[in-house]
Enzyme design. Structure first.
Site, PDB file in Angstrom:
ATOM      1  N   ASP A  12       0.999  -1.106   0.029  1.00 24.38           N
ATOM      2  CA  ASP A  12      -0.242   0.012   0.031  1.00 24.38           C
ATOM      3  C   ASP A  12       0.965   1.195  -0.146  1.00 24.38           C
ATOM      4  O   ASP A  12       2.057   0.986   0.300  1.00 24.38           O
ATOM      5  CB  ASP A  12      -0.835  -0.104   1.180  1.00 24.38           C
ATOM      6  CG  ASP A  12      -1.695   1.299   1.365  1.00 24.38           C
ATOM      7  OD1 ASP A  12      -2.346   1.650   0.527  1.00 24.38           O
ATOM      8  OD2 ASP A  12      -1.572   1.871   2.478  1.00 24.38           O
ATOM      9  N   ASP A  14      -0.059   5.058   0.704  1.00 25.34           N
ATOM     10  CA  ASP A  14      -0.369   5.907   1.681  1.00 25.34           C
ATOM     11  C   ASP A  14      -0.445   5.550   3.128  1.00 25.34           C
ATOM     12  O   ASP A  14      -1.490   4.539   3.386  1.00 25.34           O
ATOM     13  CB  ASP A  14      -1.554   6.865   1.500  1.00 25.34           C
ATOM     14  CG  ASP A  14      -1.598   7.337  -0.043  1.00 25.34           C
ATOM     15  OD1 ASP A  14      -0.715   8.333  -0.350  1.00 25.34           O
ATOM     16  OD2 ASP A  14      -2.262   6.994  -1.040  1.00 25.34           O
ATOM     17  N   ASP A 170      -1.563  -0.459   6.034  1.00 24.27           N
ATOM     18  CA  ASP A 170      -1.706   0.306   7.322  1.00 24.27           C
ATOM     19  C   ASP A 170      -2.994   0.650   8.015  1.00 24.27           C
ATOM     20  O   ASP A 170      -3.444   1.025   8.926  1.00 24.27           O
ATOM     21  CB  ASP A 170      -1.053   1.677   7.204  1.00 24.27           C
ATOM     22  CG  ASP A 170      -1.877   2.443   6.438  1.00 24.27           C
ATOM     23  OD1 ASP A 170      -2.305   3.744   6.953  1.00 24.27           O
ATOM     24  OD2 ASP A 170      -2.309   2.235   5.147  1.00 24.27           O
TER      25      ASP A 170
END
Length: 229
Positions: A12, A14, A170
Protein backbone atom coordinates in the site's frame (compact mmCIF):
# COMPACT_ATOMS: atom_id res chain seq x y z
CA UNK A 1 18.22 -16.65 -5.06
CA UNK A 2 17.38 -14.89 -1.79
CA UNK A 3 15.69 -16.59 1.13
CA UNK A 4 12.49 -14.95 -0.15
CA UNK A 5 12.45 -17.04 -3.33
CA UNK A 6 8.90 -17.43 -4.61
CA UNK A 7 7.54 -14.46 -2.62
CA UNK A 8 6.12 -11.31 -4.21
CA UNK A 9 5.49 -8.17 -2.18
CA UNK A 10 2.67 -5.66 -2.65
CA UNK A 11 2.81 -2.34 -0.84
CA UNK A 12 0.00 0.00 0.00
CA UNK A 13 1.27 3.55 -0.52
CA UNK A 14 -0.37 6.13 1.74
CA UNK A 15 0.43 5.60 5.41
CA UNK A 16 2.47 2.48 4.62
CA UNK A 17 5.36 3.50 2.37
CA UNK A 18 4.96 7.24 2.86
CA UNK A 19 3.45 9.51 5.47
CA UNK A 20 1.04 11.18 3.06
CA UNK A 21 -1.93 11.46 5.40
CA UNK A 22 -1.02 15.01 6.55
CA UNK A 23 -1.05 16.11 2.90
CA UNK A 24 -4.37 14.38 2.21
CA UNK A 25 -5.78 15.97 5.35
CA UNK A 26 -4.60 19.41 4.27
CA UNK A 27 -6.07 18.99 0.79
CA UNK A 28 -9.33 17.61 2.15
CA UNK A 29 -9.69 20.39 4.70
CA UNK A 30 -9.16 23.05 2.01
CA UNK A 31 -11.64 21.41 -0.36
CA UNK A 32 -14.37 20.98 2.23
CA UNK A 33 -13.85 24.49 3.58
CA UNK A 34 -14.88 25.78 0.14
CA UNK A 35 -18.24 24.10 0.77
CA UNK A 36 -18.58 25.55 4.26
CA UNK A 37 -17.59 22.36 6.04
CA UNK A 38 -15.18 22.21 8.97
CA UNK A 39 -13.00 19.11 8.77
CA UNK A 40 -10.77 17.97 11.63
CA UNK A 41 -7.92 15.46 11.94
CA UNK A 42 -10.26 13.24 13.94
CA UNK A 43 -12.68 13.31 11.00
CA UNK A 44 -9.82 12.44 8.66
CA UNK A 45 -8.80 9.38 10.67
CA UNK A 46 -12.16 7.77 9.86
CA UNK A 47 -11.20 7.64 6.17
CA UNK A 48 -7.65 6.29 6.50
CA UNK A 49 -7.32 3.34 4.13
CA UNK A 50 -10.51 4.06 2.18
CA UNK A 51 -10.14 4.84 -1.52
CA UNK A 52 -10.40 8.46 -2.63
CA UNK A 53 -13.44 7.94 -4.84
CA UNK A 54 -15.31 6.11 -2.08
CA UNK A 55 -14.40 8.86 0.38
CA UNK A 56 -15.63 11.62 -1.93
CA UNK A 57 -18.88 9.77 -2.61
CA UNK A 58 -19.40 9.52 1.15
CA UNK A 59 -18.73 13.24 1.59
CA UNK A 60 -21.23 14.10 -1.13
CA UNK A 61 -23.95 12.26 0.76
CA UNK A 62 -22.90 13.20 4.28
CA UNK A 63 -22.32 16.88 3.65
CA UNK A 64 -24.83 17.43 0.83
CA UNK A 65 -22.23 18.58 -1.69
CA UNK A 66 -23.88 19.22 -5.04
CA UNK A 67 -20.79 18.59 -7.19
CA UNK A 68 -20.00 15.45 -9.24
CA UNK A 69 -17.48 13.06 -7.70
CA UNK A 70 -15.26 13.36 -10.78
CA UNK A 71 -15.05 17.14 -10.32
CA UNK A 72 -14.32 16.78 -6.60
CA UNK A 73 -11.62 14.21 -7.38
CA UNK A 74 -9.91 16.55 -9.81
CA UNK A 75 -9.94 19.39 -7.30
CA UNK A 76 -8.72 17.21 -4.43
CA UNK A 77 -5.91 15.78 -6.57
CA UNK A 78 -4.82 19.27 -7.61
CA UNK A 79 -4.59 20.41 -4.01
CA UNK A 80 -2.99 17.18 -2.82
CA UNK A 81 -0.33 17.10 -5.55
CA UNK A 82 0.72 20.66 -4.73
CA UNK A 83 1.31 19.61 -1.12
CA UNK A 84 2.80 16.21 -1.97
CA UNK A 85 5.37 17.62 -4.38
CA UNK A 86 6.51 20.06 -1.72
CA UNK A 87 6.97 17.50 1.04
CA UNK A 88 6.32 13.77 1.26
CA UNK A 89 8.20 11.69 3.81
CA UNK A 90 9.14 8.05 3.14
CA UNK A 91 9.24 5.95 6.29
CA UNK A 92 12.97 5.11 6.65
CA UNK A 93 12.55 1.42 7.44
CA UNK A 94 10.15 1.06 4.52
CA UNK A 95 12.70 2.55 2.15
CA UNK A 96 15.30 0.18 3.57
CA UNK A 97 12.99 -2.80 2.96
CA UNK A 98 12.16 -1.73 -0.60
CA UNK A 99 15.85 -1.33 -1.44
CA UNK A 100 16.73 -4.71 0.08
CA UNK A 101 13.90 -6.47 -1.76
CA UNK A 102 15.00 -4.82 -5.01
CA UNK A 103 18.59 -5.97 -4.50
CA UNK A 104 17.34 -9.51 -3.87
CA UNK A 105 15.26 -9.50 -7.04
CA UNK A 106 11.94 -9.92 -5.21
CA UNK A 107 8.98 -8.86 -7.42
CA UNK A 108 7.21 -5.81 -5.98
CA UNK A 109 4.16 -3.70 -6.74
CA UNK A 110 2.21 -0.79 -5.30
CA UNK A 111 -1.57 -1.12 -4.95
CA UNK A 112 -3.26 2.04 -3.69
CA UNK A 113 -6.63 3.68 -3.30
CA UNK A 114 -5.18 6.97 -4.55
CA UNK A 115 -5.43 8.20 -8.14
CA UNK A 116 -2.76 7.16 -10.61
CA UNK A 117 -1.57 10.76 -10.88
CA UNK A 118 -1.08 10.97 -7.11
CA UNK A 119 0.71 7.61 -6.96
CA UNK A 120 3.07 8.49 -9.80
CA UNK A 121 3.84 11.90 -8.30
CA UNK A 122 4.69 10.39 -4.92
CA UNK A 123 6.84 7.59 -6.33
CA UNK A 124 8.80 9.90 -8.62
CA UNK A 125 9.13 12.64 -6.01
CA UNK A 126 10.55 10.26 -3.41
CA UNK A 127 12.72 8.22 -5.76
CA UNK A 128 10.76 5.06 -5.03
CA UNK A 129 9.93 4.79 -8.72
CA UNK A 130 13.45 3.44 -9.23
CA UNK A 131 12.36 0.28 -7.40
CA UNK A 132 8.58 0.15 -7.73
CA UNK A 133 7.52 0.07 -11.37
CA UNK A 134 4.37 -2.06 -11.15
CA UNK A 135 1.50 0.11 -9.95
CA UNK A 136 -2.25 -0.35 -9.59
CA UNK A 137 -4.66 2.43 -8.65
CA UNK A 138 -8.16 1.80 -7.34
CA UNK A 139 -9.30 4.00 -10.25
CA UNK A 140 -8.22 1.20 -12.59
CA UNK A 141 -10.29 -1.62 -11.08
CA UNK A 142 -13.98 -2.23 -10.49
CA UNK A 143 -13.91 -1.89 -6.70
CA UNK A 144 -11.51 -0.28 -4.25
CA UNK A 145 -10.47 -1.65 -0.87
CA UNK A 146 -11.83 -3.49 1.12
CA UNK A 147 -12.53 -5.41 -2.11
CA UNK A 148 -9.46 -7.41 -3.22
CA UNK A 149 -9.37 -6.05 -6.79
CA UNK A 150 -6.23 -3.90 -6.56
CA UNK A 151 -4.22 -6.67 -4.94
CA UNK A 152 -5.38 -9.36 -7.34
CA UNK A 153 -4.59 -7.10 -10.30
CA UNK A 154 -1.14 -6.38 -8.89
CA UNK A 155 -0.47 -10.10 -8.46
CA UNK A 156 -1.56 -10.76 -12.03
CA UNK A 157 0.78 -8.04 -13.32
CA UNK A 158 3.63 -9.62 -11.35
CA UNK A 159 2.71 -13.09 -12.61
CA UNK A 160 2.40 -14.21 -9.00
CA UNK A 161 0.10 -16.65 -7.24
CA UNK A 162 -1.94 -14.65 -4.68
CA UNK A 163 -1.02 -17.26 -2.05
CA UNK A 164 2.65 -16.30 -2.52
CA UNK A 165 2.02 -12.56 -2.15
CA UNK A 166 2.68 -10.53 0.99
CA UNK A 167 0.77 -7.28 1.40
CA UNK A 168 2.04 -4.47 3.64
CA UNK A 169 -0.87 -2.35 4.86
CA UNK A 170 -1.57 0.37 7.40
CA UNK A 171 -5.38 0.35 7.42
CA UNK A 172 -8.18 -2.09 8.21
CA UNK A 173 -9.83 -1.91 4.75
CA UNK A 174 -6.51 -2.88 3.19
CA UNK A 175 -6.03 -5.78 5.58
CA UNK A 176 -9.55 -6.95 4.72
CA UNK A 177 -8.72 -6.71 1.02
CA UNK A 178 -5.51 -8.69 1.44
CA UNK A 179 -7.36 -11.44 3.29
CA UNK A 180 -10.08 -11.52 0.62
CA UNK A 181 -7.36 -11.84 -2.03
CA UNK A 182 -5.94 -14.90 -0.26
CA UNK A 183 -2.66 -13.12 0.50
CA UNK A 184 -0.43 -12.85 3.55
CA UNK A 185 -0.54 -9.50 5.35
CA UNK A 186 1.88 -7.50 7.44
CA UNK A 187 -0.17 -4.82 9.19
CA UNK A 188 1.39 -1.58 10.42
CA UNK A 189 -1.55 0.52 11.67
CA UNK A 190 -1.12 4.19 10.81
CA UNK A 191 -3.68 5.03 13.49
CA UNK A 192 -2.35 2.83 16.28
CA UNK A 193 -5.63 3.16 18.19
CA UNK A 194 -7.14 1.04 15.39
CA UNK A 195 -4.83 -1.92 16.07
CA UNK A 196 -7.69 -3.87 17.66
CA UNK A 197 -9.87 -3.58 14.55
CA UNK A 198 -11.22 -7.04 13.66
CA UNK A 199 -9.73 -6.80 10.16
CA UNK A 200 -6.22 -6.84 11.60
CA UNK A 201 -6.75 -10.22 13.26
CA UNK A 202 -6.23 -11.85 9.84
CA UNK A 203 -2.73 -10.35 9.50
CA UNK A 204 0.13 -12.79 9.82
CA UNK A 205 2.19 -10.06 11.49
CA UNK A 206 0.56 -7.15 13.30
CA UNK A 207 2.83 -4.37 14.55
CA UNK A 208 0.55 -2.62 17.01
CA UNK A 209 2.92 0.30 17.46
CA UNK A 210 2.74 1.15 13.77
CA UNK A 211 5.80 2.60 12.06
CA UNK A 212 7.51 3.18 15.40
CA UNK A 213 7.64 -0.61 15.79
CA UNK A 214 8.27 -1.60 12.16
CA UNK A 215 11.71 -2.69 10.98
CA UNK A 216 12.81 -3.94 7.58
CA UNK A 217 14.52 -6.89 9.23
CA UNK A 218 11.38 -8.01 11.11
CA UNK A 219 9.37 -7.89 7.88
CA UNK A 220 12.08 -9.79 6.01
CA UNK A 221 12.31 -12.48 8.68
CA UNK A 222 8.54 -12.92 8.71
CA UNK A 223 8.37 -13.29 4.95
CA UNK A 224 11.30 -15.71 4.86
CA UNK A 225 9.42 -18.02 7.23
CA UNK A 226 6.22 -18.12 5.17
CA UNK A 227 5.15 -21.30 3.33
CA UNK A 228 5.10 -21.12 -0.46
CA UNK A 229 2.15 -22.22 -2.58
Amino acid sequence: MSDLGGISVIFDLDGTLVDSEPNYYGASRELLAEHGIEYTWADNEKYVGIGTQETLATWKDRYGIDVPVAELLGELDRRYLALARADTHVFPQMRKLVERLHEAGVPMAVASGSSRAAIDAILSGTGLDAFLTTVVSADEVAHGKPAPDVFLTAAALLGADPADCVVLEDAAPGATAAHAAGMHCIAIPYVTAHADAPAFTSAGLLLRGGQAEFTAQAAWDHMAALPRA
